[in-house]
Motif scaffolding. Structure first.
Motif, PDB file in Angstrom:
ATOM      1  N   ALA A   1       0.833  -1.206   0.000  1.00 55.41           N
ATOM      2  CA  ALA A   1       0.000   0.000   0.000  1.00 55.41           C
ATOM      3  C   ALA A   1       0.867   1.255   0.000  1.00 55.41           C
ATOM      4  N   ALA A   2       1.924   1.250   0.808  1.00 51.26           N
ATOM      5  CA  ALA A   2       2.820   2.410   0.868  1.00 51.26           C
ATOM      6  C   ALA A   2       3.566   2.586  -0.444  1.00 51.26           C
ATOM      7  N   GLU A   3       3.988   1.470  -1.050  1.00 46.38           N
ATOM      8  CA  GLU A   3       4.713   1.552  -2.319  1.00 46.38           C
ATOM      9  C   GLU A   3       3.781   2.012  -3.439  1.00 46.38           C
ATOM     10  N   THR A   4       2.539   1.578  -3.388  1.00 41.48           N
ATOM     11  CA  THR A   4       1.564   2.029  -4.386  1.00 41.48           C
ATOM     12  C   THR A   4       1.360   3.534  -4.288  1.00 41.48           C
ATOM     13  N   LEU A   5       1.218   4.039  -3.078  1.00 43.73           N
ATOM     14  CA  LEU A   5       1.045   5.476  -2.892  1.00 43.73           C
ATOM     15  C   LEU A   5       2.285   6.238  -3.346  1.00 43.73           C
ATOM     16  N   ARG A   6       3.460   5.719  -3.024  1.00 44.45           N
ATOM     17  CA  ARG A   6       4.698   6.391  -3.437  1.00 44.45           C
ATOM     18  C   ARG A   6       4.762   6.503  -4.954  1.00 44.45           C
ATOM     19  N   ARG A   7       4.458   5.414  -5.636  1.00 48.46           N
ATOM     20  CA  ARG A   7       4.482   5.435  -7.098  1.00 48.46           C
ATOM     21  C   ARG A   7       3.404   6.362  -7.652  1.00 48.46           C
ATOM     22  N   ALA A   8       2.225   6.337  -7.062  1.00 45.48           N
ATOM     23  CA  ALA A   8       1.151   7.209  -7.531  1.00 45.48           C
ATOM     24  C   ALA A   8       1.566   8.677  -7.427  1.00 45.48           C
ATOM     25  N   GLU A   9       2.200   9.043  -6.328  1.00 39.03           N
ATOM     26  CA  GLU A   9       2.642  10.434  -6.160  1.00 39.03           C
ATOM     27  C   GLU A   9       3.707  10.805  -7.193  1.00 39.03           C
ATOM     28  N   LEU A  10       4.646   9.892  -7.427  1.00 40.44           N
ATOM     29  CA  LEU A  10       5.696  10.158  -8.418  1.00 40.44           C
ATOM     30  C   LEU A  10       5.104  10.282  -9.820  1.00 40.44           C
ATOM     31  N   TYR A  11       4.195   9.401 -10.162  1.00 35.05           N
ATOM     32  CA  TYR A  11       3.627   9.394 -11.509  1.00 35.05           C
ATOM     33  C   TYR A  11       2.746  10.619 -11.729  1.00 35.05           C
ATOM     34  N   ALA A  12       2.012  11.013 -10.693  1.00 36.54           N
ATOM     35  CA  ALA A  12       1.199  12.219 -10.817  1.00 36.54           C
ATOM     36  C   ALA A  12       2.084  13.450 -11.002  1.00 36.54           C
ATOM     37  N   ALA A  13       3.173  13.510 -10.239  1.00 31.71           N
ATOM     38  CA  ALA A  13       4.096  14.639 -10.372  1.00 31.71           C
ATOM     39  C   ALA A  13       4.741  14.674 -11.753  1.00 31.71           C
ATOM     40  N   ALA A  14       4.872  13.491 -12.386  1.00 31.38           N
ATOM     41  CA  ALA A  14       5.460  13.414 -13.727  1.00 31.38           C
ATOM     42  C   ALA A  14       4.475  13.800 -14.825  1.00 31.38           C
ATOM     43  N   GLY A  15       3.215  13.982 -14.472  1.00 31.58           N
ATOM     44  CA  GLY A  15       2.241  14.425 -15.462  1.00 31.58           C
ATOM     45  C   GLY A  15       1.146  13.441 -15.787  1.00 31.58           C
ATOM     46  N   ALA A  16       1.079  12.308 -15.076  1.00 31.69           N
ATOM     47  CA  ALA A  16      -0.004  11.357 -15.337  1.00 31.69           C
ATOM     48  C   ALA A  16      -1.341  11.998 -14.987  1.00 31.69           C
ATOM     49  N   ASP A  17      -2.350  11.737 -15.816  1.00 35.90           N
ATOM     50  CA  ASP A  17      -3.690  12.262 -15.570  1.00 35.90           C
ATOM     51  C   ASP A  17      -4.475  11.401 -14.600  1.00 35.90           C
ATOM     52  N   CYS A  18      -4.062  10.140 -14.461  1.00 34.19           N
ATOM     53  CA  CYS A  18      -4.807   9.159 -13.679  1.00 34.19           C
ATOM     54  C   CYS A  18      -3.822   8.068 -13.285  1.00 34.19           C
ATOM     55  N   VAL A  19      -4.061   7.405 -12.158  1.00 31.52           N
ATOM     56  CA  VAL A  19      -3.229   6.255 -11.797  1.00 31.52           C
ATOM     57  C   VAL A  19      -4.129   5.035 -11.641  1.00 31.52           C
ATOM     58  N   TYR A  20      -3.551   3.884 -11.931  1.00 34.25           N
ATOM     59  CA  TYR A  20      -4.322   2.644 -12.045  1.00 34.25           C
ATOM     60  C   TYR A  20      -3.628   1.544 -11.250  1.00 34.25           C
ATOM     61  N   PRO A  21      -3.916   1.437  -9.958  1.00 35.58           N
ATOM     62  CA  PRO A  21      -3.331   0.358  -9.159  1.00 35.58           C
ATOM     63  C   PRO A  21      -4.083  -0.952  -9.419  1.00 35.58           C
ATOM     64  N   ILE A  22      -3.750  -1.592 -10.506  1.00 34.59           N
ATOM     65  CA  ILE A  22      -4.479  -2.767 -10.956  1.00 34.59           C
ATOM     66  C   ILE A  22      -4.404  -3.881  -9.912  1.00 34.59           C
ATOM     67  N   LEU A  23      -5.549  -4.509  -9.677  1.00 35.42           N
ATOM     68  CA  LEU A  23      -5.716  -5.590  -8.704  1.00 35.42           C
ATOM     69  C   LEU A  23      -5.533  -5.147  -7.262  1.00 35.42           C
ATOM     70  N   ALA A  24      -5.511  -3.834  -7.014  1.00 35.07           N
ATOM     71  CA  ALA A  24      -5.494  -3.359  -5.631  1.00 35.07           C
ATOM     72  C   ALA A  24      -6.782  -3.798  -4.941  1.00 35.07           C
ATOM     73  N   PRO A  25      -6.717  -4.163  -3.660  1.00 31.38           N
ATOM     74  CA  PRO A  25      -7.959  -4.519  -2.963  1.00 31.38           C
ATOM     75  C   PRO A  25      -8.901  -3.326  -2.907  1.00 31.38           C
ATOM     76  N   PRO A  26     -10.202  -3.559  -2.973  1.00 32.33           N
ATOM     77  CA  PRO A  26     -11.155  -2.440  -3.003  1.00 32.33           C
ATOM     78  C   PRO A  26     -10.965  -1.445  -1.866  1.00 32.33           C
ATOM     79  N   GLU A  27     -10.587  -1.953  -0.700  1.00 36.67           N
ATOM     80  CA  GLU A  27     -10.437  -1.059   0.447  1.00 36.67           C
ATOM     81  C   GLU A  27      -9.221  -0.145   0.338  1.00 36.67           C
TER      82      GLU A  27
END
Length: 240
Positions: A157-183
């Motif tokens: 979960a922490a690594e997913t958030l870290r990557r999401a923050e990096l990718y958003a800062a790089a210009g991604a419009d959306c992030v897709y944590p595929i197969l992440a648990p719904p919660e």
């Protein structure tokens, strides 16, 4: 519709009303989904691969872009294309080929050869894609921490958030944590206010409305719809 139109569809949505994007695998399925009233479509690489006779991840780039072009030509709604990890193409060429095919969005994953890429390296590539595309592409950055896995001792979960923050800062419009648990979507949405989150709807999981209530902005299905269609074909074949 342009990428800006597709981008607008992701924002200002009420909880429980996510953007639902069916995944066409050919022109005929794309027309069926567009005729049903869906405002945009998102191709699944695995579904397109199956329609072309390939295993997931084995479709030659030329054939994938040609399939995307046939789908985009067939419908009056915007199409986002799953182009896996980008087929090793330089960012400028990747963007050019997507736009030439008629796509206004793309998925880019952070796994190559079954291994999770370094997050900084992937963020740099996303930034190069964004620079090459300007506002002409909606970039959906797939995060494979729950698919490929993370190193021992690393909290997914922490690594997913870290990557999401990096990718958003790089210009991604959306992030897709595929197969992440719904919660996982609630904490991600709270930590990344305003950033659209893509959830994968699965037959054994919550439906689109519930995923939206949990924090997802956008719902896709991977190859699930193509597989359901093929199950119907097999049933017809057995009956014949």
């Amino acid at each position: 519709m342009t990428a800006s139109g597709l981008r607008a569809l992701h924002h200002g949505r009420a909880p429980g009303d996510p953007l639902v994007l069916p995944g066409p695998w050919d022109a005929a399925s794309a027309r069926a989904f567009a005729d049903a009233g869906f405002p945009a479509l998102a191709t699944p690489s695995a579904g397109v691969a199956a329609s072309l006779g390939y295993e997931d991840g084995s479709t030659p780039a030329d054939e994938m872009f040609a399939a995307v072009a046939r789908i985009a030509r067939a419908v009056p709604v915007p199409v986002s294309a799953d182009v896996e990890a980008g087929y090793g193409l330089p960012p400028g060429e990747l963007v050019e080929r997507l736009l030439s095919a008629g796509a206004v969005g793309c998925n880019l994953e952070d796994t190559v050869g079954g291994a999770l890429l370094d997050a900084g390296r992937q963020a740099d590539r996303l930034a190069e894609v964004r620079a090459a595309a300007g506002d002409w592409l909606f970039v959906n950055a797939r995060i494979d921490t729950y698919v490929t896995g993370v190193a021992d001792g690393v909290d997914p979960a922490a690594e997913t958030l870290r990557r999401a923050e990096l990718y958003a800062a790089a210009g991604a419009d959306c992030v897709y944590p595929i197969l992440a648990p719904p919660e996982a979507f609630g904490p991600l949405a709270a930590a990344l206010p305003g950033l659209p989150l893509n959830a994968l709807a699965r037959p054994d999981g919550p439906g689109p409305r519930r995923l939206g209530e949990l924090g997802a902005t956008r719902i896709t299905f991977g190859p699930g719809l193509q597989r359901r269609a093929m199950a119907a074909v097999r049933e017809i074949a057995a009956g014949l």
